[in-house]
Design a protein around this motif. Sequence first.
Motif, PDB file in Angstrom:
ATOM      1  N   GLY A 274      74.598  28.494  69.242  1.00  0.00           N
ATOM      2  CA  GLY A 274      75.109  26.791  68.723  1.00  0.00           C
ATOM      3  C   GLY A 274      76.474  27.304  67.691  1.00  0.00           C
ATOM      4  O   GLY A 274      77.187  26.850  67.349  1.00  0.00           O
ATOM      5  N   VAL A 275      75.637  28.663  66.526  1.00  0.00           N
ATOM      6  CA  VAL A 275      76.611  29.594  65.548  1.00  0.00           C
ATOM      7  C   VAL A 275      77.613  30.284  65.628  1.00  0.00           C
ATOM      8  O   VAL A 275      78.820  29.836  64.963  1.00  0.00           O
ATOM      9  N   ALA A 276      77.479  30.758  67.065  1.00  0.00           N
ATOM     10  CA  ALA A 276      78.318  31.632  67.901  1.00  0.00           C
ATOM     11  C   ALA A 276      79.646  30.455  68.390  1.00  0.00           C
ATOM     12  O   ALA A 276      81.493  31.126  67.163  1.00  0.00           O
ATOM     13  N   CYS A 277      79.668  29.437  68.675  1.00  0.00           N
ATOM     14  CA  CYS A 277      80.776  28.242  69.262  1.00  0.00           C
ATOM     15  C   CYS A 277      81.224  27.668  68.187  1.00  0.00           C
ATOM     16  O   CYS A 277      82.149  27.290  67.765  1.00  0.00           O
ATOM     17  N   LEU A 278      80.777  26.855  66.666  1.00  0.00           N
ATOM     18  CA  LEU A 278      80.802  26.898  65.764  1.00  0.00           C
ATOM     19  C   LEU A 278      81.997  27.404  64.897  1.00  0.00           C
ATOM     20  O   LEU A 278      83.108  27.214  64.647  1.00  0.00           O
ATOM     21  N   GLY A 279      81.380  29.184  64.760  1.00  0.00           N
ATOM     22  CA  GLY A 279      82.369  29.929  64.718  1.00  0.00           C
ATOM     23  C   GLY A 279      83.640  30.158  64.784  1.00  0.00           C
ATOM     24  O   GLY A 279      84.743  29.808  64.232  1.00  0.00           O
ATOM     25  N   LEU A 280      83.208  30.540  66.463  1.00  0.00           N
ATOM     26  CA  LEU A 280      85.096  30.640  67.018  1.00  0.00           C
ATOM     27  C   LEU A 280      85.572  29.406  67.103  1.00  0.00           C
ATOM     28  O   LEU A 280      86.772  29.431  66.718  1.00  0.00           O
ATOM     29  N   TYR A 297      83.695  22.858  60.736  1.00  0.00           N
ATOM     30  CA  TYR A 297      83.110  23.679  61.341  1.00  0.00           C
ATOM     31  C   TYR A 297      82.150  25.195  60.886  1.00  0.00           C
ATOM     32  O   TYR A 297      81.039  25.179  61.927  1.00  0.00           O
ATOM     33  N   CYS A 298      82.855  25.523  59.937  1.00  0.00           N
ATOM     34  CA  CYS A 298      82.477  27.110  59.378  1.00  0.00           C
ATOM     35  C   CYS A 298      81.581  26.491  58.766  1.00  0.00           C
ATOM     36  O   CYS A 298      80.897  27.850  58.945  1.00  0.00           O
ATOM     37  N   ALA A 299      81.661  26.107  57.752  1.00  0.00           N
ATOM     38  CA  ALA A 299      80.011  26.027  56.829  1.00  0.00           C
ATOM     39  C   ALA A 299      79.093  25.552  57.996  1.00  0.00           C
ATOM     40  O   ALA A 299      77.932  25.775  57.819  1.00  0.00           O
ATOM     41  N   SER A 301      78.273  26.115  60.630  1.00  0.00           N
ATOM     42  CA  SER A 301      77.943  27.263  61.519  1.00  0.00           C
ATOM     43  C   SER A 301      76.989  27.975  60.529  1.00  0.00           C
ATOM     44  O   SER A 301      75.883  29.002  60.601  1.00  0.00           O
ATOM     45  N   LEU A 302      77.590  28.793  59.740  1.00  0.00           N
ATOM     46  CA  LEU A 302      76.516  28.851  58.357  1.00  0.00           C
ATOM     47  C   LEU A 302      75.233  28.652  58.165  1.00  0.00           C
ATOM     48  O   LEU A 302      74.959  29.124  57.634  1.00  0.00           O
ATOM     49  N   ALA A 303      75.434  27.422  57.994  1.00  0.00           N
ATOM     50  CA  ALA A 303      74.150  26.837  57.037  1.00  0.00           C
ATOM     51  C   ALA A 303      73.208  26.239  58.822  1.00  0.00           C
ATOM     52  O   ALA A 303      72.126  26.849  58.162  1.00  0.00           O
ATOM     53  N   PHE A 304      73.555  26.573  59.959  1.00  0.00           N
ATOM     54  CA  PHE A 304      72.361  26.430  60.648  1.00  0.00           C
ATOM     55  C   PHE A 304      72.294  28.082  60.846  1.00  0.00           C
ATOM     56  O   PHE A 304      70.860  28.250  61.632  1.00  0.00           O
ATOM     57  N   ALA A 305      73.078  29.868  60.595  1.00  0.00           N
ATOM     58  CA  ALA A 305      72.051  30.031  61.331  1.00  0.00           C
ATOM     59  C   ALA A 305      71.000  30.380  59.905  1.00  0.00           C
ATOM     60  O   ALA A 305      70.065  30.496  60.157  1.00  0.00           O
ATOM     61  N   LYS A 306      71.911  29.977  58.372  1.00  0.00           N
ATOM     62  CA  LYS A 306      70.391  29.884  57.137  1.00  0.00           C
ATOM     63  C   LYS A 306      69.306  28.932  58.073  1.00  0.00           C
ATOM     64  O   LYS A 306      68.236  29.804  57.194  1.00  0.00           O
ATOM     65  N   GLU A 307      69.330  28.420  58.730  1.00  0.00           N
ATOM     66  CA  GLU A 307      68.133  27.171  58.570  1.00  0.00           C
ATOM     67  C   GLU A 307      67.173  28.247  59.449  1.00  0.00           C
ATOM     68  O   GLU A 307      66.128  27.867  60.282  1.00  0.00           O
ATOM     69  N   LEU A 308      68.543  28.544  61.138  1.00  0.00           N
ATOM     70  CA  LEU A 308      67.034  29.519  61.862  1.00  0.00           C
ATOM     71  C   LEU A 308      66.369  31.056  60.943  1.00  0.00           C
ATOM     72  O   LEU A 308      65.428  30.798  61.915  1.00  0.00           O
TER      73      LEU A 308
END
Length: 397
Positions: A274-280, A297-299, A301-308
């Motif tokens: 999910g993080v990768a697809c949002l960033g790409l 989308y970039c925001a 991706s970063l927010a979801f990564a930090k949540e994980l």
Amino acid sequence: SATVIRHLSEGLGRQQRLVSAQVSAMTGARADGSAARDSVYRFRHHLYQQYLYENLDAVERSVLHERTGNELAARVGQGNETFAAELAWHFEQAGAPVKAAHYLHMAGVSAIRAAAVQEGIAHLRKGIDLLSTLPDTEMCADQELTVQLALGAALNVKQGHAAPEVHTAFERATVLATQTGATQRLVLALWNAKSFHDVRAEYAQALALEKRLLVIAENSGKARWSLIAHMSLGFTQLRMGELTTAYRHLERALKIYDPVRHANLAEYHGADPGVACLGLAAHALWILGRSTFADRYCAASLAFAKELGRPYSIVYAQFVNTALYVLRGVVDAAAISAKQTGSLAEEHDFALLGAGAVIYSAWADFRAGESDAEHASALLDASITRFMATGARIDQP
């Protein structure tokens, strides 16, 4: 054995005080429902233990290690990762390499989940070394496949997707998965093998593997495999400049993605899907001129990564965010983001992402006037050399 321990702690122990009980605790219930109590015995000095151990012959040692391993596994449970390294050692000493490799895999994965990636890699390499001494049977091939996939994924994180050892692991895993008919693990092996070619800018080879992935996914109807296929195609098409096609594949992958059901895919590849697809998708959207959506989308991706909270996914998302700042020419934000990304990558020893972050940092410092042309050029040359040392050729002119 229990008999030996009892003997040492009774007659001989009363005279020489070799062994004593340290702890006695309730550990569960017996089959008849009565309480089970275990005692922990320790030698009063390690020299007693060393002397007795060294005076066992090879057969006695092997038998005692196997008994100890089997008893410990029965006590703590087959899936208990806490004792996996200890169990692996007992079965290795017992001359049971398949069992040892099983527990080395368990210990390796446990260490990697705890962010001790180098320790995990050491366990997994040892497991493969043990299995390489055995005849080529289906059982050994199945066990080696499991260990090779875990090792390759750990090396992805540590060395980068384009490292030669990564290719070796997933090439071997592809052979073993094909040989044993393990389709699910074949998908994982092909996914990672195609990423090796992507990061080396070998897009024709990557596309050939992605076509295999898509055929397997379509024939199976499995959402998990479709997610992998469309995410893979999205990455390669983006790098080839097929932006609209790339975005469609990434959107398809995001619609399939489930953060609960697909959470463990990161263990086999590096970044969370999910993080990768949002960033790409953010990159594709920005180049297509849809900057507002790209920022969202970039925001996300970063927010979801930090949540994980997974270090590699966080560094990946920050790296993608930095790259977008560079594309947009937002120098101050790029400088801050690059330094944060580089610092976290260095902390966890993520070679590829760390080297890429230094390139962006050098660019931002020069654009901000914090370094002259000569210094910036030298730093960029050193950073690019470091980046290419990982095997990466992606984004090269």
